[in-house]
Design an enzyme around this catalytic site. Sequence first.
Site, mmCIF file in Angstrom:
data_model
loop_
_atom_site.group_PDB
_atom_site.id
_atom_site.type_symbol
_atom_site.label_atom_id
_atom_site.label_comp_id
_atom_site.label_asym_id
_atom_site.label_seq_id
_atom_site.Cartn_x
_atom_site.Cartn_y
_atom_site.Cartn_z
ATOM 1 N N VAL A 42 0.630 -0.489 -0.310
ATOM 2 C CA VAL A 42 0.433 0.018 0.042
ATOM 3 C C VAL A 42 0.689 1.059 -0.082
ATOM 4 O O VAL A 42 0.697 2.601 -1.179
ATOM 5 C CB VAL A 42 -1.003 0.081 1.532
ATOM 6 N N SER A 43 1.861 1.402 0.663
ATOM 7 C CA SER A 43 3.074 2.435 0.302
ATOM 8 C C SER A 43 3.729 2.741 -0.875
ATOM 9 O O SER A 43 4.527 1.874 -1.563
ATOM 10 C CB SER A 43 3.918 2.444 1.835
ATOM 11 N N PRO A 44 3.316 3.567 -1.421
ATOM 12 C CA PRO A 44 4.445 4.040 -2.715
ATOM 13 C C PRO A 44 5.670 3.821 -2.426
ATOM 14 O O PRO A 44 5.868 3.198 -4.029
ATOM 15 C CB PRO A 44 3.624 5.147 -2.965
#
Length: 211
Positions: A8-10
């Site tokens: 989920v973390s770019p």
Amino acid sequence: MELYYNIVSPPCQSVLLVGKKLGITFDLKEVNPHLPEVREQLRKFNPQHTIPTFIEDGHVIWESYAIAIYLVEKYGNGDDALYPRDPKVRSVVNQRLFFDNGLMFKSAIEYVECILKKKLEPTEEMQQRLKKALGLLESFVKERAFVASDHLTIADICLLSSVTLLTGIKYDLAAFPGITAWVARVTGELPDYGEFHKELYEKSMEYIKTL
């Protein structure tokens, strides 16, 4: 080589996609950095307890740009296309990475978190800051096929993750046709991107439910 991450973390997405492009198989450690016990675990080798955190033979790197550069320099097998050795071309790649870190990602995450976490409408200042960042990115990809060169570099992959953050909340990019076309070019260069995006979407929906 271990990679502590959450898709989920770019910034984690950037490292995962660079790894895919290089054909690297990570020993993936999926974590939730918001949990105190996870932060404590990460703090043992990363004092900032952030993700992504990369460990290879005891060597620890955090910050996605630093990891991406390391991976290309060590595992690029002599092909420097992703992070060109030519000083002039590399300077443009670096500038785009700093642009992402200093403006594009920062304005995108601020905008998205305002909507998802605070449940508020972004302020006029936030909206204008994001439009400024997107306008600059639009100008970059109208100058050439990719953000820093006539071929894919790590700058494209890192900036893609920032733009994907916006498309995840269905931000309207109609005013930026160059970015839309650029996204298609970049994703077309990345192995198994459809499968990657499917996992990203599913995990993102799970995460949003917890907010």
